[in-house]
Design a protein around this motif. Structure first.
Motif, PDB file in Angstrom:
ATOM      1  N   GLN A  39     -78.848 -63.507  -4.546  1.00 18.43           N
ATOM      2  CA  GLN A  39     -80.272 -63.448  -3.733  1.00 18.43           C
ATOM      3  C   GLN A  39     -80.888 -62.330  -4.002  1.00 18.43           C
ATOM      4  O   GLN A  39     -82.333 -62.286  -3.865  1.00 18.43           O
ATOM      5  CB  GLN A  39     -79.798 -63.801  -2.239  1.00 18.43           C
ATOM      6  CG  GLN A  39     -79.267 -65.193  -1.815  1.00 18.43           C
ATOM      7  CD  GLN A  39     -80.765 -66.353  -1.949  1.00 18.43           C
ATOM      8  OE1 GLN A  39     -81.745 -65.886  -1.697  1.00 18.43           O
ATOM      9  NE2 GLN A  39     -80.321 -67.193  -2.416  1.00 18.43           N
ATOM     10  N   LEU A  40     -80.292 -61.204  -3.743  1.00 22.51           N
ATOM     11  CA  LEU A  40     -81.009 -59.696  -3.908  1.00 22.51           C
ATOM     12  C   LEU A  40     -81.426 -59.526  -5.240  1.00 22.51           C
ATOM     13  O   LEU A  40     -82.620 -59.117  -5.441  1.00 22.51           O
ATOM     14  CB  LEU A  40     -79.999 -58.685  -3.582  1.00 22.51           C
ATOM     15  CG  LEU A  40     -79.595 -58.759  -2.087  1.00 22.51           C
ATOM     16  CD1 LEU A  40     -78.476 -57.622  -1.890  1.00 22.51           C
ATOM     17  CD2 LEU A  40     -80.626 -58.369  -1.009  1.00 22.51           C
ATOM     18  N   ALA A  41     -80.625 -59.668  -6.263  1.00 23.63           N
ATOM     19  CA  ALA A  41     -81.226 -59.312  -7.653  1.00 23.63           C
ATOM     20  C   ALA A  41     -81.733 -58.190  -7.822  1.00 23.63           C
ATOM     21  O   ALA A  41     -82.746 -57.784  -8.734  1.00 23.63           O
ATOM     22  CB  ALA A  41     -81.980 -60.487  -8.108  1.00 23.63           C
ATOM     23  N   ASP A  42     -81.574 -57.020  -6.975  1.00 22.57           N
ATOM     24  CA  ASP A  42     -82.093 -55.654  -7.212  1.00 22.57           C
ATOM     25  C   ASP A  42     -80.819 -54.921  -7.270  1.00 22.57           C
ATOM     26  O   ASP A  42     -79.939 -54.828  -6.234  1.00 22.57           O
ATOM     27  CB  ASP A  42     -83.017 -55.441  -6.001  1.00 22.57           C
ATOM     28  CG  ASP A  42     -83.541 -54.106  -6.224  1.00 22.57           C
ATOM     29  OD1 ASP A  42     -83.355 -53.480  -7.125  1.00 22.57           O
ATOM     30  OD2 ASP A  42     -84.043 -53.539  -5.034  1.00 22.57           O
ATOM     31  N   TRP A  43     -80.545 -54.182  -8.224  1.00 25.13           N
ATOM     32  CA  TRP A  43     -79.289 -53.455  -8.177  1.00 25.13           C
ATOM     33  C   TRP A  43     -79.247 -52.166  -7.311  1.00 25.13           C
ATOM     34  O   TRP A  43     -78.005 -52.005  -7.049  1.00 25.13           O
ATOM     35  CB  TRP A  43     -79.197 -53.004  -9.732  1.00 25.13           C
ATOM     36  CG  TRP A  43     -79.073 -54.095 -10.904  1.00 25.13           C
ATOM     37  CD1 TRP A  43     -79.817 -54.753 -11.603  1.00 25.13           C
ATOM     38  CD2 TRP A  43     -77.699 -54.755 -10.806  1.00 25.13           C
ATOM     39  NE1 TRP A  43     -78.980 -55.631 -12.113  1.00 25.13           N
ATOM     40  CE2 TRP A  43     -77.959 -55.697 -11.637  1.00 25.13           C
ATOM     41  CE3 TRP A  43     -76.576 -54.682  -9.991  1.00 25.13           C
ATOM     42  CZ2 TRP A  43     -76.736 -56.640 -12.037  1.00 25.13           C
ATOM     43  CZ3 TRP A  43     -75.515 -55.505 -10.253  1.00 25.13           C
ATOM     44  CH2 TRP A  43     -75.655 -56.836 -11.347  1.00 25.13           C
ATOM     45  N   SER A  44     -80.165 -51.524  -7.217  1.00 24.91           N
ATOM     46  CA  SER A  44     -80.338 -50.699  -5.917  1.00 24.91           C
ATOM     47  C   SER A  44     -79.807 -51.182  -4.631  1.00 24.91           C
ATOM     48  O   SER A  44     -78.923 -50.447  -3.890  1.00 24.91           O
ATOM     49  CB  SER A  44     -81.531 -50.005  -5.816  1.00 24.91           C
ATOM     50  OG  SER A  44     -82.626 -50.808  -5.433  1.00 24.91           O
ATOM     51  N   LEU A  45     -80.123 -52.164  -4.325  1.00 20.67           N
ATOM     52  CA  LEU A  45     -79.783 -52.875  -2.858  1.00 20.67           C
ATOM     53  C   LEU A  45     -78.379 -53.302  -3.034  1.00 20.67           C
ATOM     54  O   LEU A  45     -77.565 -53.060  -2.210  1.00 20.67           O
ATOM     55  CB  LEU A  45     -80.642 -54.032  -2.573  1.00 20.67           C
ATOM     56  CG  LEU A  45     -81.997 -53.629  -2.123  1.00 20.67           C
ATOM     57  CD1 LEU A  45     -82.783 -55.116  -1.889  1.00 20.67           C
ATOM     58  CD2 LEU A  45     -81.888 -53.143  -0.759  1.00 20.67           C
ATOM     59  N   ILE A  46     -77.990 -53.855  -4.045  1.00 24.31           N
ATOM     60  CA  ILE A  46     -76.592 -54.625  -4.514  1.00 24.31           C
ATOM     61  C   ILE A  46     -75.678 -52.839  -4.294  1.00 24.31           C
ATOM     62  O   ILE A  46     -74.554 -53.054  -3.614  1.00 24.31           O
ATOM     63  CB  ILE A  46     -76.189 -55.022  -5.765  1.00 24.31           C
ATOM     64  CG1 ILE A  46     -76.976 -56.450  -5.550  1.00 24.31           C
ATOM     65  CG2 ILE A  46     -74.944 -55.258  -5.923  1.00 24.31           C
ATOM     66  CD1 ILE A  46     -77.461 -57.092  -6.993  1.00 24.31           C
TER      67      ILE A  46
END
Length: 92
Positions: A39-46
């Motif tokens: 769902q996030l697909a943003d490495w910084s958020l992950i």
């Protein structure tokens, strides 16, 4: 007065049931992590989510390690709330 607890309220002691319970927690964690990553697909958020989860797990471990080995050496605590209330309670 000795009260018999219902069967579902007793401690889980069966090794097979304990392993199944542990594996189910791991499976739930892995599935939710996979869904969040998808769902996030943003490495910084992950990465931030991973660090947050890791830090809270370490904090949880630290609390109970300290309670068991240092704070609970003179008085066994029933848990975190019990330890905190005894710390903040006025000593008479």
């Amino acid at each position: 007065m000795n009260i018999e607890l219902p069967k579902f309220n007793r401690d889980l002691k069966n090794p097979v049931a304990l392993r199944i319970k542990g594996l189910s927690f791991a499976l739930i964690g892995l599935m939710s992590a996979a869904i969040l990553i998808w769902q996030l697909a943003d490495w910084s958020l992950i990465l931030m989510l991973f660090i947050c989860i890791w830090a809270w797990c370490r904090f949880y471990y630290f609390l109970f390690y300290v309670l068991e080995h240092y704070a609970g050496s003179k008085r066994p605590y029933a848990g975190l709330f019990d330890a905190l209330t005894s710390i903040f309670r006025k000593k008479e």
